[in-house]
Scaffold this motif. Structure first.
Motif, PDB file in Angstrom:
ATOM      1  N   SER A 106       0.847  -1.197   0.000  1.00 54.40           N
ATOM      2  CA  SER A 106       0.000   0.000   0.000  1.00 54.40           C
ATOM      3  C   SER A 106       0.879   1.242   0.000  1.00 54.40           C
ATOM      4  CB  SER A 106      -0.892  -0.002   1.246  1.00 54.40           C
ATOM      5  OG  SER A 106      -1.552   1.235   1.384  1.00 54.40           O
ATOM      6  N   LYS A 107       0.499   2.235  -0.772  1.00 55.07           N
ATOM      7  CA  LYS A 107       1.288   3.469  -0.850  1.00 55.07           C
ATOM      8  C   LYS A 107       1.314   4.241   0.472  1.00 55.07           C
ATOM      9  CE  LYS A 107       0.119   4.415  -5.705  1.00 55.07           C
ATOM     10  NZ  LYS A 107      -0.591   5.363  -6.582  1.00 55.07           N
ATOM     11  N   TYR A 108       0.193   4.227   1.181  1.00 50.12           N
ATOM     12  CA  TYR A 108       0.056   5.112   2.339  1.00 50.12           C
ATOM     13  C   TYR A 108       1.191   4.981   3.369  1.00 50.12           C
ATOM     14  CZ  TYR A 108      -1.676   7.347   6.542  1.00 50.12           C
ATOM     15  OH  TYR A 108      -1.773   8.121   7.655  1.00 50.12           O
ATOM     16  N   PRO A 109       1.476   3.775   3.911  1.00 51.31           N
ATOM     17  CA  PRO A 109       2.545   3.687   4.915  1.00 51.31           C
ATOM     18  C   PRO A 109       3.931   4.024   4.371  1.00 51.31           C
ATOM     19  CG  PRO A 109       1.803   1.499   4.297  1.00 51.31           C
ATOM     20  CD  PRO A 109       0.853   2.460   3.681  1.00 51.31           C
ATOM     21  N   GLU A 151       3.508   8.351   3.620  1.00 52.74           N
ATOM     22  CA  GLU A 151       3.161   9.184   4.771  1.00 52.74           C
ATOM     23  C   GLU A 151       4.391   9.561   5.595  1.00 52.74           C
ATOM     24  OE1 GLU A 151       0.822  11.253   7.616  1.00 52.74           O
ATOM     25  OE2 GLU A 151       0.524  10.684   5.527  1.00 52.74           O
ATOM     26  N   ALA A 152       5.372   8.668   5.655  1.00 50.06           N
ATOM     27  CA  ALA A 152       6.522   8.901   6.531  1.00 50.06           C
ATOM     28  C   ALA A 152       7.845   9.048   5.787  1.00 50.06           C
ATOM     29  CB  ALA A 152       6.643   7.756   7.547  1.00 50.06           C
ATOM     30  N   SER A 153       7.792   9.125   4.457  1.00 50.85           N
ATOM     31  CA  SER A 153       9.032   9.207   3.682  1.00 50.85           C
ATOM     32  C   SER A 153       8.878  10.128   2.477  1.00 50.85           C
ATOM     33  CB  SER A 153       9.462   7.810   3.212  1.00 50.85           C
ATOM     34  OG  SER A 153      10.515   7.899   2.279  1.00 50.85           O
ATOM     35  N   ALA A 154       9.545  11.274   2.552  1.00 52.24           N
ATOM     36  CA  ALA A 154       9.524  12.192   1.414  1.00 52.24           C
ATOM     37  C   ALA A 154      10.260  11.585   0.219  1.00 52.24           C
ATOM     38  CB  ALA A 154      10.174  13.519   1.813  1.00 52.24           C
ATOM     39  N   VAL A 155      11.245  10.762   0.492  1.00 48.04           N
ATOM     40  CA  VAL A 155      12.021  10.125  -0.580  1.00 48.04           C
ATOM     41  C   VAL A 155      11.139   9.168  -1.375  1.00 48.04           C
ATOM     42  CG1 VAL A 155      13.940   8.552  -1.091  1.00 48.04           C
ATOM     43  CG2 VAL A 155      14.221  10.345   0.626  1.00 48.04           C
ATOM     44  N   LEU A 156      10.416   8.291  -0.671  1.00 51.36           N
ATOM     45  CA  LEU A 156       9.535   7.353  -1.363  1.00 51.36           C
ATOM     46  C   LEU A 156       8.376   8.078  -2.045  1.00 51.36           C
ATOM     47  CD1 LEU A 156       9.497   4.418   1.208  1.00 51.36           C
ATOM     48  CD2 LEU A 156      10.310   4.305  -1.152  1.00 51.36           C
ATOM     49  N   THR A 157       7.889   9.134  -1.413  1.00 44.60           N
ATOM     50  CA  THR A 157       6.819   9.930  -2.020  1.00 44.60           C
ATOM     51  C   THR A 157       7.267  10.483  -3.362  1.00 44.60           C
ATOM     52  OG1 THR A 157       5.889  10.549   0.120  1.00 44.60           O
ATOM     53  CG2 THR A 157       5.355  11.969  -1.752  1.00 44.60           C
ATOM     54  N   GLU A 166       6.516   6.946 -13.969  1.00 45.78           N
ATOM     55  CA  GLU A 166       5.602   7.053 -15.115  1.00 45.78           C
ATOM     56  C   GLU A 166       4.255   6.414 -14.787  1.00 45.78           C
ATOM     57  OE1 GLU A 166       5.517   5.654 -19.799  1.00 45.78           O
ATOM     58  OE2 GLU A 166       7.442   5.879 -18.770  1.00 45.78           O
ATOM     59  N   ASP A 167       4.327   5.279 -14.086  1.00 45.21           N
ATOM     60  CA  ASP A 167       3.122   4.596 -13.606  1.00 45.21           C
ATOM     61  C   ASP A 167       3.196   4.595 -12.080  1.00 45.21           C
ATOM     62  OD1 ASP A 167       1.102   2.920 -12.839  1.00 45.21           O
ATOM     63  OD2 ASP A 167       1.713   1.230 -14.087  1.00 45.21           O
ATOM     64  N   GLN A 168       2.349   5.396 -11.440  1.00 45.92           N
ATOM     65  CA  GLN A 168       2.427   5.546  -9.988  1.00 45.92           C
ATOM     66  C   GLN A 168       1.932   4.325  -9.217  1.00 45.92           C
ATOM     67  OE1 GLN A 168       0.940   9.255  -8.453  1.00 45.92           O
ATOM     68  NE2 GLN A 168       2.086  10.471  -9.936  1.00 45.92           N
ATOM     69  N   SER A 169       1.499   3.320  -9.931  1.00 44.81           N
ATOM     70  CA  SER A 169       1.096   2.075  -9.270  1.00 44.81           C
ATOM     71  C   SER A 169       2.224   1.035  -9.355  1.00 44.81           C
ATOM     72  CB  SER A 169      -0.164   1.503  -9.905  1.00 44.81           C
ATOM     73  OG  SER A 169       0.093   1.092 -11.243  1.00 44.81           O
ATOM     74  N   ARG A 170       3.358   1.463  -9.896  1.00 41.85           N
ATOM     75  CA  ARG A 170       4.493   0.548 -10.080  1.00 41.85           C
ATOM     76  C   ARG A 170       5.797   1.294  -9.814  1.00 41.85           C
ATOM     77  NH1 ARG A 170       4.590  -4.439 -12.295  1.00 41.85           N
ATOM     78  NH2 ARG A 170       6.526  -5.198 -13.214  1.00 41.85           N
ATOM     79  N   LEU A 171       6.593   0.792  -8.905  1.00 36.16           N
ATOM     80  CA  LEU A 171       7.850   1.443  -8.528  1.00 36.16           C
ATOM     81  C   LEU A 171       9.009   0.480  -8.719  1.00 36.16           C
ATOM     82  CD1 LEU A 171       9.383   3.850  -7.237  1.00 36.16           C
ATOM     83  CD2 LEU A 171       8.887   2.819  -5.001  1.00 36.16           C
TER      84      LEU A 171
END
Length: 202
Positions: free
Chosen positions: A28-31, A34-40, A47-52
């Motif tokens: 899940s993106k939220y955890p 929410e606590a990481s500007a780097v991961l955000t 390009e696809d925000q559902s895939r990192l």
């Protein structure tokens, strides 16, 4: 038998797929955000925000890191996983997991020990991890604890028939910053002088 990686199967509750090499972890993106500007930033710039796609982490380390956030697991920090989890949490600047690591290290520093000199085998290991990951509060607590003040010292160890214990050969001690090593050695010398000349504490 289920493994930690089995926690990260695709489900209706997962909204991001993290790819490391050819392996995928569904989460899940939220955890993460929410606590990481780097991961955000990494997710938002994908390009696809559902895939990192991550290329600078080890899959097994990422599984441990994510398990600390997974509601079914909330993996506890131990000496066995501390370095891997803390290093990745620092890499991602994830406040929540870093705090979890810091609380564990502080707990170790403040725990009462049976050995008379107040030390324990992993003291410098915990101190090194705290310093490397910028856990300044944990470093301060460790440096001000009796475990440094009594570092490898007892009245018996200073006797002529006793063999002094030292730091030579401790890789964790060697990897500490010069500033921290200097302060530890200053306290060590101060304690030795105080034991030799108890009437003239330094």
């Amino acid at each position: 038998m289920e493994t930690l990686s089995d926690l990260f199967r695709k489900s209706k509750l997962t909204d991001i797929t993290i790819v490391v090499g050819e392996k995928e972890l569904h989460f899940s993106k939220y955890p993460l955000m929410e606590a990481s500007a780097v991961l955000t930033e990494l997710i938002e710039e994908s390009e696809d925000q559902s895939r990192l796609q991550l290329t600078d982490v080890e899959y097994d380390d990422l599984v441990l890191f994510l398990a600390c956030l997974h509601p079914k697991q909330l993996l506890s920090i131990t000496d066995e996983n501390l370095e891997r989890v803390a290093t990745l949490a620092d890499h991602f600047e994830h406040v929540g997991v870093l705090k979890k690591c810091e609380e564990y290290i502080v707990q170790q520093f403040e725990m009462k020990r049976d050995n008379k000199d107040g030390m324990y085998p992993c003291f410098f290991f915990h101190l090194r991890i705290a310093e490397c990951c910028g856990l300044s509060e944990a470093v301060q607590i460790g440096m001000s604890s009796k475990k440094v003040q009594m570092a490898y010292y007892s009245s018996k160890s200073l006797g002529p028939s006793s063999q002094l214990k030292g730091y030579k050969g401790s890789d964790d001690f060697e990897e500490l910053s010069l500033e921290t090593k200097f302060e530890i050695l200053r306290i060590r010398l101060e304690k030795a002088e105080e034991m030799i000349n108890p009437k003239f504490p330094y």
